[in-house]
Motif scaffolding. Structure first.
Motif, PDB file in Angstrom:
ATOM      1  N   ALA A  59       0.810  -1.223   0.000  1.00  0.00           N
ATOM      2  CA  ALA A  59       0.000   0.000   0.000  1.00  0.00           C
ATOM      3  C   ALA A  59       0.841   1.271   0.000  1.00  0.00           C
ATOM      4  CB  ALA A  59      -0.979   0.010   1.174  1.00  0.00           C
ATOM      5  N   GLU A  60       2.058   1.203  -0.525  1.00  0.00           N
ATOM      6  CA  GLU A  60       2.933   2.381  -0.575  1.00  0.00           C
ATOM      7  C   GLU A  60       2.568   3.268  -1.759  1.00  0.00           C
ATOM      8  OE1 GLU A  60       4.902   3.693   1.526  1.00  0.00           O
ATOM      9  OE2 GLU A  60       6.999   3.643   0.919  1.00  0.00           O
ATOM     10  N   TRP A  61       2.407   4.548  -1.522  1.00  0.00           N
ATOM     11  CA  TRP A  61       2.118   5.513  -2.579  1.00  0.00           C
ATOM     12  C   TRP A  61       3.411   6.047  -3.172  1.00  0.00           C
ATOM     13  CZ3 TRP A  61      -2.706   8.952  -2.790  1.00  0.00           C
ATOM     14  CH2 TRP A  61      -3.840   8.221  -2.423  1.00  0.00           C
ATOM     15  N   GLY A  86       2.041   3.534  -8.617  1.00  0.00           N
ATOM     16  CA  GLY A  86       0.823   3.997  -9.248  1.00  0.00           C
ATOM     17  C   GLY A  86      -0.334   3.037  -9.089  1.00  0.00           C
ATOM     18  N   HIS A  87      -0.043   1.799  -8.717  1.00  0.00           N
ATOM     19  CA  HIS A  87      -1.099   0.788  -8.549  1.00  0.00           C
ATOM     20  C   HIS A  87      -2.011   1.132  -7.377  1.00  0.00           C
ATOM     21  CE1 HIS A  87      -2.512  -3.363  -7.298  1.00  0.00           C
ATOM     22  NE2 HIS A  87      -2.910  -3.303  -8.540  1.00  0.00           N
ATOM     23  N   VAL A  88      -1.421   1.488  -6.244  1.00  0.00           N
ATOM     24  CA  VAL A  88      -2.203   1.764  -5.040  1.00  0.00           C
ATOM     25  C   VAL A  88      -3.132   2.958  -5.271  1.00  0.00           C
ATOM     26  CG1 VAL A  88      -2.082   2.395  -2.602  1.00  0.00           C
ATOM     27  CG2 VAL A  88      -0.421   0.797  -3.559  1.00  0.00           C
ATOM     28  N   GLU A  89      -2.633   3.958  -5.984  1.00  0.00           N
ATOM     29  CA  GLU A  89      -3.445   5.157  -6.218  1.00  0.00           C
ATOM     30  C   GLU A  89      -4.668   4.876  -7.093  1.00  0.00           C
ATOM     31  OE1 GLU A  89       0.761   6.618  -5.415  1.00  0.00           O
ATOM     32  OE2 GLU A  89      -0.217   4.902  -6.323  1.00  0.00           O
ATOM     33  N   CYS A  90      -4.681   3.743  -7.779  1.00  0.00           N
ATOM     34  CA  CYS A  90      -5.813   3.388  -8.639  1.00  0.00           C
ATOM     35  C   CYS A  90      -6.888   2.588  -7.908  1.00  0.00           C
ATOM     36  CB  CYS A  90      -5.322   2.553  -9.823  1.00  0.00           C
ATOM     37  SG  CYS A  90      -4.265   3.432 -10.981  1.00  0.00           S
ATOM     38  N   ILE A  91      -6.614   2.134  -6.693  1.00  0.00           N
ATOM     39  CA  ILE A  91      -7.523   1.185  -6.057  1.00  0.00           C
ATOM     40  C   ILE A  91      -8.788   1.865  -5.551  1.00  0.00           C
ATOM     41  CG2 ILE A  91      -7.789  -0.433  -4.143  1.00  0.00           C
ATOM     42  CD1 ILE A  91      -4.835  -1.124  -4.425  1.00  0.00           C
ATOM     43  N   HIS A  92      -8.661   2.702  -4.551  1.00  0.00           N
ATOM     44  CA  HIS A  92      -9.850   3.249  -3.893  1.00  0.00           C
ATOM     45  C   HIS A  92     -10.341   4.519  -4.570  1.00  0.00           C
ATOM     46  CE1 HIS A  92      -9.781   0.315  -0.746  1.00  0.00           C
ATOM     47  NE2 HIS A  92      -8.553   0.620  -0.410  1.00  0.00           N
ATOM     48  N   PHE A  93     -11.646   4.601  -4.694  1.00  0.00           N
ATOM     49  CA  PHE A  93     -12.272   5.793  -5.263  1.00  0.00           C
ATOM     50  C   PHE A  93     -12.550   6.829  -4.178  1.00  0.00           C
ATOM     51  CE2 PHE A  93     -16.300   7.616  -7.280  1.00  0.00           C
ATOM     52  CZ  PHE A  93     -15.578   8.536  -8.005  1.00  0.00           C
ATOM     53  N   LEU A  94     -12.974   6.355  -2.991  1.00  0.00           N
ATOM     54  CA  LEU A  94     -13.376   7.259  -1.918  1.00  0.00           C
ATOM     55  C   LEU A  94     -12.610   7.052  -0.619  1.00  0.00           C
ATOM     56  CD1 LEU A  94     -17.262   7.020  -2.401  1.00  0.00           C
ATOM     57  CD2 LEU A  94     -15.774   8.877  -3.153  1.00  0.00           C
ATOM     58  N   TRP A  97      -6.395   6.467   2.178  1.00  0.00           N
ATOM     59  CA  TRP A  97      -5.255   5.557   2.198  1.00  0.00           C
ATOM     60  C   TRP A  97      -4.897   5.135   3.616  1.00  0.00           C
ATOM     61  CZ3 TRP A  97      -0.310   7.155   4.112  1.00  0.00           C
ATOM     62  CH2 TRP A  97       0.717   6.236   3.917  1.00  0.00           C
ATOM     63  N   ARG A  98      -4.914   6.062   4.556  1.00  0.00           N
ATOM     64  CA  ARG A  98      -4.519   5.714   5.927  1.00  0.00           C
ATOM     65  C   ARG A  98      -5.469   4.693   6.541  1.00  0.00           C
ATOM     66  NH1 ARG A  98      -0.530   8.859   7.961  1.00  0.00           N
ATOM     67  NH2 ARG A  98      -0.055  10.796   6.835  1.00  0.00           N
ATOM     68  N   LEU A  99      -6.747   4.773   6.194  1.00  0.00           N
ATOM     69  CA  LEU A  99      -7.700   3.799   6.705  1.00  0.00           C
ATOM     70  C   LEU A  99      -7.439   2.426   6.107  1.00  0.00           C
ATOM     71  CD1 LEU A  99     -10.190   3.216   8.426  1.00  0.00           C
ATOM     72  CD2 LEU A  99     -11.609   3.895   6.474  1.00  0.00           C
ATOM     73  N   ASN A 104      -5.900  -3.131   6.991  1.00  0.00           N
ATOM     74  CA  ASN A 104      -5.268  -4.328   6.428  1.00  0.00           C
ATOM     75  C   ASN A 104      -3.788  -4.418   6.775  1.00  0.00           C
ATOM     76  OD1 ASN A 104      -7.604  -5.328   4.801  1.00  0.00           O
ATOM     77  ND2 ASN A 104      -7.377  -3.313   3.861  1.00  0.00           N
ATOM     78  N   SER A 105      -3.412  -3.859   7.902  1.00  0.00           N
ATOM     79  CA  SER A 105      -2.005  -3.844   8.295  1.00  0.00           C
ATOM     80  C   SER A 105      -1.459  -5.263   8.460  1.00  0.00           C
ATOM     81  CB  SER A 105      -1.840  -3.086   9.615  1.00  0.00           C
ATOM     82  OG  SER A 105      -0.504  -3.175  10.073  1.00  0.00           O
TER      83      SER A 105
END
Length: 271
Positions: A59-61, A86-94, A97-99, A104-105
């Motif tokens: 989950a690294e940006w 760039g993969h992580v930035e494409c996952i969540h729409f809303l 990231w910290r959540l 999922n830590s």
């Protein structure tokens, strides 16, 4: 007078998020290498003395890539830098990231209250939020988040510009494989976001205009795998062991071709 060029072990740095280190079906045999380890093995098999180091965090940006630049690039001076961001930035729409990192830590500590919190509170809450996001993602235009692609390439371009100053290494920017069916059901707009991100990455490499900064087409390797073997990301987002091996071999060929032009690269003594 120029100093004599002495043969040295080639140094390769791989940076990114979980796609660089996670295997879709974890817990397999010891020979299930992620692609950085496979790259090292393939380079040595080809007779190139290589040391491949991986700096990847799930989950690294991309904006975090620069944090360890002084230790990893300035101090270690790699010959090759491979970037998979760039993969992580494409996952969540809303969802923030910290959540995601908290929910999922992989670094949770044992304890009755901690485990009860994750099982009874965080787990159900997170799944409810993901379901809500999936409905919103399907209803709204994901292209609204094209600004994320601009931010990613801005961070990567800054990283690459600084890296080029340390002995002009080869920089390979990997594009992103489209999510599998499982992730597409959770994040319906992710394929469109990945397409936008890949175009932005390709445009960045072209804009830099340096023959030592290249786009590595991970998507082409994955497409070939899909035609012959089926889904390359069974869990939705991470490569099978076999695809990791194919990517590692393809990277080794790309790096090996460049190494043939470098007088300092030592040949491996294989036994």
């Amino acid at each position: 007078m120029m100093a004599e060029v002495l043969p040295a072990r080639m140094r390769v740095l791989v940076k990114g998020a979980s796609m660089a280190v996670w295997i879709s079906d974890m817990g397999g045999p010891r020979t299930d290498f992620a692609f950085p380890r496979r790259t090292e093995a393939a380079l040595r098999q080809a007779g190139i003395d290589a040391d491949v180091r991986t700096s990847a965090i799930p989950a690294e940006w991309a904006k975090k890539a620069i944090r360890c630049w002084q230790q990893e690039v300035l101090a270690w001076s790699p010959d090759v830098v491979v970037l998979l961001y760039g993969h992580v930035e494409c996952i969540h729409f809303l969802l923030p990231w910290r959540l995601e990192r908290h929910a999922n830590s992989l670094l949770t500590r044992p304890g009755r209250w901690r485990e009860a919190y994750r099982k009874l509170v965080m787990g159900p809450l997170w799944m409810a939020l993901v379901r809500t996001q999936a409905r919103a993602d399907a209803a709204l235009s994901s292209r609204r988040l094209a600004h994320r692609a601009r931010l990613v390439v801005a961070d990567l371009e800054r990283y690459i510009t600084r890296t080029k100053q340390v002995g002009s290494p080869l920089v390979l920017v990997m594009d992103i494989v489209e999510p599998g069916p499982r992730w597409q059901s959770w994040f319906p707009g992710m394929p469109a976001r990945v397409a936008v991100m890949n175009r932005a990455l390709a445009d960045m490499v072209e804009r830099i205009g340096d023959p030592n900064v290249k786009l590595f087409r991970t998507t082409e390797v994955a497409s070939e795998y899909r035609r012959e073997h089926g889904e390359p990301t069974p869990d939705g987002g991470h490569f099978t062991p076999e695809l990791h091996a194919l990517i590692g071999d393809a990277l080794a060929r790309e790096i090996g071709a460049w190494a043939a032009t470098q007088p300092h690269v030592a040949r491996a003594q294989l036994r």
